[in-house]
Design an enzyme around this catalytic site. Structure first.
Site, mmCIF file in Angstrom:
data_model
loop_
_atom_site.group_PDB
_atom_site.id
_atom_site.type_symbol
_atom_site.label_atom_id
_atom_site.label_comp_id
_atom_site.label_asym_id
_atom_site.label_seq_id
_atom_site.Cartn_x
_atom_site.Cartn_y
_atom_site.Cartn_z
ATOM 1 C CG HIS B 255 8.401 -45.175 40.216
ATOM 2 N ND1 HIS B 255 8.515 -45.615 38.922
ATOM 3 C CD2 HIS B 255 8.395 -46.291 40.982
ATOM 4 C CE1 HIS B 255 8.568 -46.936 38.904
ATOM 5 N NE2 HIS B 255 8.506 -47.382 40.148
ATOM 6 C CD GLU B 256 8.573 -46.225 44.852
ATOM 7 O OE1 GLU B 256 7.632 -47.021 45.068
ATOM 8 O OE2 GLU B 256 9.575 -46.529 44.180
ATOM 9 C CG HIS B 259 4.544 -48.728 42.817
ATOM 10 N ND1 HIS B 259 4.161 -49.776 42.018
ATOM 11 C CD2 HIS B 259 5.824 -48.443 42.466
ATOM 12 C CE1 HIS B 259 5.169 -50.117 41.217
ATOM 13 N NE2 HIS B 259 6.189 -49.311 41.460
ATOM 14 C CD GLU B 285 7.765 -50.762 37.695
ATOM 15 O OE1 GLU B 285 7.420 -51.195 38.827
ATOM 16 O OE2 GLU B 285 8.715 -49.965 37.549
#
Lengths: 490, 490
Positions: B255-256, B259, B285
């Site tokens: 997930h990170e 980003h 997101e």
């Protein structure tokens, strides 16, 4: 009241921003991804530019005129702010910018020249740096001595002439001691073996703890060149690991703990004021040196360390604590200042001091620097310099414009000698606790007599009040002669 | 030309300072000594104050009036600078200060109340925050809708009404899907076993590499709440380790990486300009979600992960790749938004969106918030909230004044749904490479169609140009129904 309050509030924010800039520097040397260099340069440029604007803000001049200090600390704060404000305003913006640009560039040129072992590659750039530094010194000196004006940035109140006479008094005894040691019949053994990185770092942490490092306000990381960074609630140390030489890691760590302990030990009321930092480079170095040398290289602590290292590395090639003490304090010929022992270190500094004073005074041309360096080295150390990286290219200082900085290292040793004599008198149990791996009595004495004062007292007054004596090289020389006569059976 | 150049130069320095502030935040959450909190608060205050001064600097207004953009990028930069300048100037300094003070205070009160499971302890403070946020919204809205004014900070151009109609269109299909799944005859197995921290972190690094994370411009550390921080040449990720649940660490990491990849993928020409960052929270997101869900939770990648995890942990209690795929995508009832699966997550958001819109509009009083939360949860999830930490106290957002932020999470899922449909069409080999632990075709498609544009295009236009279609929840819903019907054999 309002001018005083406004000035302190403004300064408080400047101190906070300056602390941020230092934290960014730490990040760069420890954890920053390798691809982030350009971005970081731009970030550093931005915060330095904000800081420069604040340091020369004309409102400071107005506040200084109108401010009425209410306490001794406020008076001293005013004095320090005025000093920085005047220095910052004396240097024309054009010159400051040009110096910043050139010294950031010349660091790379120096590194390249050093890697290529080619002094000629670097000397033209050094000449440009020197020219700008002389211009800066002239702006700062306002008719006074150029070298003193630069030195004042690192050791306020000290002059080149005073240092020269201090060094002149030290040199003969150091030269004699060095010759006696190198000519002694019995030489200490060298430590050899396999010393895994993880074990070295674990021991380094144990040593930092032995010297009272406050882990709740610090941390230890690995860096190419060990340094300490930050103050108040956050002073971090770094160390390095050279696998065949665990002393490098352990003594670098204790050295940096000395620097950080100074910053962490300052009266918390001085945080975010000009009093909230070590008062000079010399006093700072005295703390790192007294931790590293007078305490950690003494017979008591090395006895404890001998046992810890023997355990950690499953035995050493040295099997006796007295022999280990001699090994820790081994004096061998060498070209490199940063690797020098307690005896020879100051001789390296004296030579740099004389050369840089001549450069700034215009008595020595950069074209003659290699020759000057090499002949002086031959004279002081009896050996011919074999290559530039072992000679004139070994230190980064001049490349980045740090003229006037070198003598503070030796001054730190002199201060450490004075402080050690006084500290030992006041803490008769220090060797007993050091032998147990606990430097607390020494650390507490230094916190009480040096650290907590921060910038409140000028360097000389600080050390003289702590020792109740004038500053003199005698205690250091007595200590060295006593210690090394025993080790080398002179 | 001069006004344009002056404006961009000024902005460049502001961007650099803002990047420094973000780096300090990273330091605080990862490596800062625990005793440094007060000092860091003062440092953050100082740099935020400098930033606030710069953002409201009247010269920006003058430059904006006189500036003539030369390129599309400069036009957009002007637009973004003007937007921030106007927002910053609309909020009175007194209100900005009061909000900063209160929200930093209320975070502690919220944490305490949550620990004590006592909503009443927190609600009066929340009421104060809400009052100030409504005041801020009124200042920003200048007669327009209050909620839209706040939302605009996170998702520029989007309105509460548009989100409401989007969510209304999604809810029925999500509720039905959720009920079908929870009522299905066969439920996936749970992963159980012992998963040592070091192995989890090693696997997390492997996963980050699989998703193209550029380690030369980033690093991974452990933090309490995983986050990504920084841009251009330095975007770092953090992860956490929950020993019994390795998916937490692995999927947080991916997930990170989503980003960070967005920030690292932006055209380097936009660095230190307002175009040099992700354009909205929703688009941000969408990137983290499409990495984490549509790519990393798909059958192809989980097949590869199953083998990696089986090897790393010496076998799993799940011995078949299809069963493992079902386990990764397990849907179970639960109170906590951050632990929710792809199906239920959006329902958590919708409920928060409705409640916060009512709070800001003045239709809901904080005294009635617990009752409103609990009855809505009962209605949407069929379960009674058992304690405040599982209910109204579970998220920090409102405590720190983040009203209008929640819907961007679900919006990110909607964007990810749209982007995934288009990406899959353009990269027919993506599943083949994902099955080999390599997300390159997807990562490249996103870099080309989303990342590199930075802030050049407004969020909606960016996604619509990338997908060559209008934004709609249909692709997300189709994807979810298709995926979970297969897994749960509906």
């Amino acid at each position: 009241m309002s001018a005083m309050n406004d000035l302190l509030a403004f300064q408080r924010q400047t101190e906070a921003l300056s602390s941020i800039a230092e934290r960014l520097g730490w990040d760069q040397e420890t954890v920053m991804p390798r691809g982030a260099a350009e971005q970081r340069a731009e970030e550093m440029g931005a915060i330095e530019s904000v800081l420069h604007e604040r340091r020369t803000d004309p409102r400071i001049g107005e506040w200084l005129e109108a401010a009425t200090p209410r306490t001794e600390a406020e008076s001293r704060a005013i004095e320090l702010i005025a000093r920085d404000f005047n220095r910052a305003n004396r240097v024309p913006a054009r010159l400051a910018t040009e110096l910043a640009r050139l010294t950031s560039l010349s660091q790379g040129i120096w590194a390249e020249a050093r890697a290529n072992e080619d002094a000629e590659e670097f000397l033209p750039t050094l000449d440009q740096v020197l020219m700008l530094k002389r211009e800066e010194a002239a702006a700062l000196a306002e008719g006074g001595d150029l070298y003193d004006a630069l030195l004042d940035d690192y050791e306020p109140g000290m002059t080149g002439a005073e240092i020269a006479s201090l060094f002149d008094a030290m040199r003969p005894r150091l030269v004699t001691l060095r010759e006696d040691i190198l000519g002694a019949g019995v030489q200490p053994q060298e430590l050899t073996g396999h010393f895994p990185q993880e074990t070295q770092l674990r021991l380094a942490r144990t040593c930092a703890t032995a010297f009272g490092y406050d882990w709740s306000r610090g941390r230890m990381d690995v860096a190419v060149h060990p340094f300490s960074s930050g103050r108040w609630q956050d002073s971090r140390i770094t160390t390095r690991v050279v696998e065949p030489d665990p002393f490098n890691c352990l003594y670098s760590t204790i050295h940096e703990v000395g620097h950080s302990s100074y910053e962490l030990g300052i009266d918390p009321d001085y945080a975010f004021t000009p009093l909230g930092r070590g008062v000079s480079m010399g006093v700072h170095e005295s703390q790192s040196r007294i931790y590293e040398n007078q305490m950690a290289r003494g017979r008591a602590f090395t006895g404890w360390l001998f046992n810890r290292m023997s355990d950690a590395f499953d035995g050493l090639n040295i099997t006796d604590a007295d022999a280990f003490y001699a090994t820790v304090n081994r004096v061998t010929p060498g070209f490199i200042r940063t690797e020098a022992d307690e005896v020879q270190y100051n001789l390296h500094i004296m030579m740099r001091f004389d050369l840089e004073r001549d450069l700034i005074a215009g008595r020595l041309d950069t074209r003659d620097l290699v020759e000057a360096w090499n002949s002086r080295f031959q004279k002081d150390f009896g050996v011919a310099v074999d290559r530039p990286a072992n000679g004139v290219l070994q230190d980064v200082h001049w490349a980045i414009g740090l003229f006037g900085y070198f003598p503070t290292y030796a001054l730190g040793n002199v201060y450490a000698g004075c402080l050690n004599a006084a500290m030992r008198e006041d803490t008769p149990d220090l060797d007993d606790t050091l032998a147990q791996g606990d430097a607390a009595p020494g650390v507490e004495w230094l916190r009480e007599n040096i650290h907590r004062h921060g910038g409140l007292l000028p360097p000389r007054q600080l050390v003289e009040e702590a020792t109740e004596d004038d500053i003199s090289p005698e205690p250091l020389l007595d200590y060295l002669e006593d210690k090394f006569s025993t080790i080398y059976k002179l």
